[in-house]
Design a protein around this motif. Structure first.
Motif, PDB file in Angstrom:
ATOM      1  N   ILE A 180       0.692  -1.094   0.151  1.00 29.55           N
ATOM      2  CA  ILE A 180       0.059  -0.015  -0.019  1.00 29.55           C
ATOM      3  C   ILE A 180       0.855   1.211  -0.080  1.00 29.55           C
ATOM      4  O   ILE A 180       2.130   1.206   0.370  1.00 29.55           O
ATOM      5  N   THR A 181       0.417   2.350  -0.501  1.00 21.70           N
ATOM      6  CA  THR A 181       1.103   3.647  -0.507  1.00 21.70           C
ATOM      7  C   THR A 181       0.040   4.310   0.268  1.00 21.70           C
ATOM      8  O   THR A 181      -1.333   4.578   0.162  1.00 21.70           O
ATOM      9  N   VAL A 182       0.527   5.200   1.326  1.00 27.59           N
ATOM     10  CA  VAL A 182      -0.396   5.913   2.322  1.00 27.59           C
ATOM     11  C   VAL A 182       0.154   7.383   1.953  1.00 27.59           C
ATOM     12  O   VAL A 182       1.243   7.857   1.979  1.00 27.59           O
ATOM     13  N   ASN A 183      -0.822   8.380   2.251  1.00 27.17           N
ATOM     14  CA  ASN A 183      -0.752   9.556   2.223  1.00 27.17           C
ATOM     15  C   ASN A 183      -0.237  10.159   3.379  1.00 27.17           C
ATOM     16  O   ASN A 183      -0.989  10.152   4.466  1.00 27.17           O
ATOM     17  N   VAL A 184       0.908  10.501   3.657  1.00 28.48           N
ATOM     18  CA  VAL A 184       1.681  10.735   4.765  1.00 28.48           C
ATOM     19  C   VAL A 184       1.190  11.996   5.440  1.00 28.48           C
ATOM     20  O   VAL A 184       1.061  12.181   6.786  1.00 28.48           O
ATOM     21  N   GLY A 185       0.691  12.874   4.670  1.00 30.43           N
ATOM     22  CA  GLY A 185      -0.086  13.911   5.129  1.00 30.43           C
ATOM     23  C   GLY A 185      -1.281  13.759   5.866  1.00 30.43           C
ATOM     24  O   GLY A 185      -1.686  14.256   6.892  1.00 30.43           O
ATOM     25  N   MET A 186      -1.864  12.797   5.517  1.00 26.25           N
ATOM     26  CA  MET A 186      -3.166  12.288   6.275  1.00 26.25           C
ATOM     27  C   MET A 186      -2.823  11.778   7.550  1.00 26.25           C
ATOM     28  O   MET A 186      -3.401  11.901   8.362  1.00 26.25           O
ATOM     29  N   VAL A 187      -1.819  10.883   7.657  1.00 23.58           N
ATOM     30  CA  VAL A 187      -1.161  10.529   8.770  1.00 23.58           C
ATOM     31  C   VAL A 187      -0.862  11.536   9.916  1.00 23.58           C
ATOM     32  O   VAL A 187      -1.405  11.429  11.035  1.00 23.58           O
ATOM     33  N   VAL A 188      -0.004  12.268   9.323  1.00 21.38           N
ATOM     34  CA  VAL A 188       0.491  13.657  10.185  1.00 21.38           C
ATOM     35  C   VAL A 188      -0.846  14.479  10.641  1.00 21.38           C
ATOM     36  O   VAL A 188      -0.861  14.529  11.848  1.00 21.38           O
ATOM     37  N   ARG A 189      -1.895  14.537   9.827  1.00 21.02           N
ATOM     38  CA  ARG A 189      -2.930  15.248  10.413  1.00 21.02           C
ATOM     39  C   ARG A 189      -3.407  14.560  11.407  1.00 21.02           C
ATOM     40  O   ARG A 189      -4.123  15.350  12.298  1.00 21.02           O
TER      41      ARG A 189
END
Length: 88
Positions: free
Chosen positions: A62-71
């Protein structure tokens, strides 16, 4: 982490954050893991991949949106307010 990794919820402090990083944007997963988190008085948030790929051996990449995790992490830590910060 799926499967046995979720056992670690029993050791988490109340009001801790269970951040589920998964392969599918599936409401069943949110319902299942969210209900389990509520059982242990935890907060549940899910960040799902938009484009999972499946390998020949049955694994999923999977590729995860790091910005979403940080948010999600920022929202969680910000919920404690400035009283939890030293020097305030």
């Amino acid at each position: 982490i799926h499967g046995a990794g979720f056992q670690n919820m029993i050791f988490m402090p109340r009001d801790g954050l269970l951040l589920h990083i998964g392969a599918y944007n599936d409401s069943r997963s949110a319902n299942w893991y969210g209900a389990l988190a509520r059982t242990f008085d935890l907060r549940y948030r899910g960040v799902m991949s938009d484009d999972p790929t499946f390998t020949d051996n049955g694994s999923t990449n999977i590729t995860v949106n790091v910005g979403m995790v940080v948010r999600e992490l920022s929202v969680y830590f910000d919920s404690f307010g400035s009283s939890s910060q030293s020097g305030s």
